[in-house]
Design a protein around this motif. Structure first.
Motif, PDB file in Angstrom:
ATOM      1  N   LYS A 144      20.804   5.826   3.463  1.00 47.13           N
ATOM      2  CA  LYS A 144      21.011   4.387   3.639  1.00 47.13           C
ATOM      3  C   LYS A 144      19.714   3.698   4.070  1.00 47.13           C
ATOM      4  O   LYS A 144      19.392   2.607   3.580  1.00 47.13           O
ATOM      5  CB  LYS A 144      22.101   4.127   4.677  1.00 47.13           C
ATOM      6  CG  LYS A 144      23.500   4.393   4.190  1.00 47.13           C
ATOM      7  CD  LYS A 144      24.514   4.107   5.288  1.00 47.13           C
ATOM      8  CE  LYS A 144      25.922   4.417   4.843  1.00 47.13           C
ATOM      9  NZ  LYS A 144      26.916   4.181   5.921  1.00 47.13           N
ATOM     10  N   VAL A 145      18.983   4.333   4.979  1.00 44.08           N
ATOM     11  CA  VAL A 145      17.723   3.751   5.446  1.00 44.08           C
ATOM     12  C   VAL A 145      16.708   3.709   4.311  1.00 44.08           C
ATOM     13  O   VAL A 145      16.018   2.698   4.116  1.00 44.08           O
ATOM     14  CB  VAL A 145      17.174   4.528   6.665  1.00 44.08           C
ATOM     15  CG1 VAL A 145      15.759   4.105   6.998  1.00 44.08           C
ATOM     16  CG2 VAL A 145      18.078   4.329   7.873  1.00 44.08           C
ATOM     17  N   ILE A 146      16.630   4.781   3.540  1.00 45.07           N
ATOM     18  CA  ILE A 146      15.691   4.820   2.407  1.00 45.07           C
ATOM     19  C   ILE A 146      16.043   3.733   1.394  1.00 45.07           C
ATOM     20  O   ILE A 146      15.165   3.028   0.888  1.00 45.07           O
ATOM     21  CB  ILE A 146      15.668   6.219   1.757  1.00 45.07           C
ATOM     22  CG1 ILE A 146      15.025   7.223   2.717  1.00 45.07           C
ATOM     23  CG2 ILE A 146      14.926   6.200   0.430  1.00 45.07           C
ATOM     24  CD1 ILE A 146      15.156   8.674   2.295  1.00 45.07           C
ATOM     25  N   LYS A 147      17.338   3.565   1.114  1.00 41.87           N
ATOM     26  CA  LYS A 147      17.752   2.522   0.170  1.00 41.87           C
ATOM     27  C   LYS A 147      17.424   1.133   0.721  1.00 41.87           C
ATOM     28  O   LYS A 147      16.966   0.258  -0.022  1.00 41.87           O
ATOM     29  CB  LYS A 147      19.244   2.617  -0.128  1.00 41.87           C
ATOM     30  CG  LYS A 147      19.692   1.558  -1.132  1.00 41.87           C
ATOM     31  CD  LYS A 147      21.125   1.684  -1.494  1.00 41.87           C
ATOM     32  CE  LYS A 147      21.632   0.664  -2.464  1.00 41.87           C
ATOM     33  NZ  LYS A 147      20.848  -0.478  -2.788  1.00 41.87           N
ATOM     34  N   ALA A 148      17.613   0.937   2.013  1.00 40.32           N
ATOM     35  CA  ALA A 148      17.312  -0.364   2.624  1.00 40.32           C
ATOM     36  C   ALA A 148      15.813  -0.658   2.539  1.00 40.32           C
ATOM     37  O   ALA A 148      15.407  -1.788   2.249  1.00 40.32           O
ATOM     38  CB  ALA A 148      17.776  -0.386   4.070  1.00 40.32           C
ATOM     39  N   ILE A 149      14.984   0.351   2.747  1.00 35.95           N
ATOM     40  CA  ILE A 149      13.534   0.158   2.643  1.00 35.95           C
ATOM     41  C   ILE A 149      13.153  -0.151   1.197  1.00 35.95           C
ATOM     42  O   ILE A 149      12.297  -1.010   0.944  1.00 35.95           O
ATOM     43  CB  ILE A 149      12.766   1.385   3.180  1.00 35.95           C
ATOM     44  CG1 ILE A 149      12.952   1.491   4.701  1.00 35.95           C
ATOM     45  CG2 ILE A 149      11.287   1.305   2.839  1.00 35.95           C
ATOM     46  CD1 ILE A 149      12.359   2.734   5.326  1.00 35.95           C
ATOM     47  N   ALA A 175       4.683  -1.679   2.109  1.00 35.59           N
ATOM     48  CA  ALA A 175       6.099  -1.367   1.922  1.00 35.59           C
ATOM     49  C   ALA A 175       6.263  -0.004   1.251  1.00 35.59           C
ATOM     50  O   ALA A 175       7.174   0.758   1.592  1.00 35.59           O
ATOM     51  CB  ALA A 175       6.780  -2.457   1.099  1.00 35.59           C
ATOM     52  N   GLY A 176       5.370   0.318   0.320  1.00 37.45           N
ATOM     53  CA  GLY A 176       5.396   1.628  -0.333  1.00 37.45           C
ATOM     54  C   GLY A 176       5.091   2.751   0.649  1.00 37.45           C
ATOM     55  O   GLY A 176       5.695   3.835   0.581  1.00 37.45           O
ATOM     56  N   GLN A 177       4.145   2.525   1.563  1.00 36.96           N
ATOM     57  CA  GLN A 177       3.836   3.526   2.588  1.00 36.96           C
ATOM     58  C   GLN A 177       5.047   3.781   3.479  1.00 36.96           C
ATOM     59  O   GLN A 177       5.344   4.926   3.835  1.00 36.96           O
ATOM     60  CB  GLN A 177       2.668   3.073   3.457  1.00 36.96           C
ATOM     61  CG  GLN A 177       1.335   3.075   2.773  1.00 36.96           C
ATOM     62  CD  GLN A 177       0.252   2.441   3.643  1.00 36.96           C
ATOM     63  OE1 GLN A 177       0.470   2.131   4.812  1.00 36.96           O
ATOM     64  NE2 GLN A 177      -0.920   2.229   3.061  1.00 36.96           N
ATOM     65  N   SER A 178       5.742   2.717   3.812  1.00 42.55           N
ATOM     66  CA  SER A 178       6.937   2.849   4.633  1.00 42.55           C
ATOM     67  C   SER A 178       8.009   3.657   3.904  1.00 42.55           C
ATOM     68  O   SER A 178       8.631   4.539   4.484  1.00 42.55           O
ATOM     69  CB  SER A 178       7.473   1.463   4.989  1.00 42.55           C
ATOM     70  OG  SER A 178       8.637   1.570   5.753  1.00 42.55           O
ATOM     71  N   LEU A 190       2.828  -5.177   7.841  1.00 38.40           N
ATOM     72  CA  LEU A 190       3.311  -6.105   6.816  1.00 38.40           C
ATOM     73  C   LEU A 190       3.810  -7.393   7.468  1.00 38.40           C
ATOM     74  O   LEU A 190       3.525  -8.493   6.986  1.00 38.40           O
ATOM     75  CB  LEU A 190       4.441  -5.422   6.034  1.00 38.40           C
ATOM     76  CG  LEU A 190       4.949  -6.100   4.785  1.00 38.40           C
ATOM     77  CD1 LEU A 190       5.446  -5.052   3.816  1.00 38.40           C
ATOM     78  CD2 LEU A 190       6.043  -7.068   5.067  1.00 38.40           C
ATOM     79  N   GLU A 191       4.510  -7.258   8.557  1.00 43.44           N
ATOM     80  CA  GLU A 191       5.028  -8.408   9.299  1.00 43.44           C
ATOM     81  C   GLU A 191       3.871  -9.303   9.777  1.00 43.44           C
ATOM     82  O   GLU A 191       3.940 -10.526   9.683  1.00 43.44           O
ATOM     83  CB  GLU A 191       5.834  -7.893  10.493  1.00 43.44           C
ATOM     84  CG  GLU A 191       6.595  -8.901  11.259  1.00 43.44           C
ATOM     85  CD  GLU A 191       7.433  -8.253  12.358  1.00 43.44           C
ATOM     86  OE1 GLU A 191       8.070  -9.024  13.082  1.00 43.44           O
ATOM     87  OE2 GLU A 191       7.448  -7.017  12.518  1.00 43.44           O
ATOM     88  N   GLN A 192       2.796  -8.678  10.248  1.00 41.84           N
ATOM     89  CA  GLN A 192       1.636  -9.437  10.700  1.00 41.84           C
ATOM     90  C   GLN A 192       0.961 -10.169   9.541  1.00 41.84           C
ATOM     91  O   GLN A 192       0.532 -11.306   9.671  1.00 41.84           O
ATOM     92  CB  GLN A 192       0.634  -8.512  11.407  1.00 41.84           C
ATOM     93  CG  GLN A 192      -0.544  -9.246  12.006  1.00 41.84           C
ATOM     94  CD  GLN A 192      -0.126 -10.282  13.035  1.00 41.84           C
ATOM     95  OE1 GLN A 192       0.667  -9.994  13.913  1.00 41.84           O
ATOM     96  NE2 GLN A 192      -0.656 -11.482  12.931  1.00 41.84           N
TER      97      GLN A 192
END
Length: 180
Positions: free
Chosen positions: A103-108, A142-145, A164-166
């Motif tokens: 679920k976490v991987i799909k959310a990312i 985002a890809g690294q995450s 990314l947020e920054q």
């Protein structure tokens, strides 16, 4: 002495009446309204820039909320993984943990999709190209995450999202606000 009193009274009355007359003069504000109208029309950025600012703001809110929620979830997932290696944990807990990982991987991945679209929009639209240097690289972050999460390093997956947020915050700071 009478004469000085009389002159003093005349002088005082003249001074009072002249102040009253100045207060009653009407001042027109035509010049101010023309400059105000000129300023408001010149400060409105193009439609592409205004729309992009809203999209950047939305993505920033998404990433901020996601990173806030990911921290505790990632710690719980990794804690259960390390506990499963040391102790004999029930298969039901391991299955639930595996399900949570997916679920976490799909959310990312879903978050990354929106980030990639946003960055590509800045690359394609001419009005947004001048803001590209501040937003450039967010899809790689985002890809690294996502890569960290796939590797099972969920806590480490949060660090690129904070960067990314920054970058999104910096982009919002550079982009003009739509003042009406």
């Amino acid at each position: 002495m009478r004469m000085t009193r009389y002159l003093f009274l005349v002088f005082a009355a003249t001074a009072l009446l002249s102040v009253g007359a100045q207060a009653q003069t009407k001042r027109t504000g035509k010049k101010a309204s023309k400059t105000t109208a000129a300023k408001t029309t010149s400060t409105i950025p193009p439609l592409d820039v205004r729309e992009a600012r809203v999209k950047v703001s939305n993505q920033l809110a998404n990433v901020s909320m996601f990173t806030a929620k990911l921290g505790p979830i990632a710690q719980a997932i990794e804690a259960l993984d390390s506990e499963a290696k040391i102790k004999n944990v029930s298969t039901q807990s391991v299955d639930k943990n595996t399900e949570n990982k997916q679920k976490v991987i799909k959310a990312i991945r879903d978050l990354r999709e929106g980030i990639v679209k946003l960055e590509s929009e800045f690359r394609v639209k001419p009005a947004l190209k001048k803001y590209l240097p501040t937003i450039q690289g967010i899809s790689e972050l985002a890809g690294q995450s996502e890569s960290s999460a796939i590797a099972g390093k969920f806590v480490a997956a949060n660090a690129p999202l904070r960067t990314l947020e920054q970058k999104l915050t910096d982009t919002l700071a550079v982009m003009p606000k739509a003042e009406l």
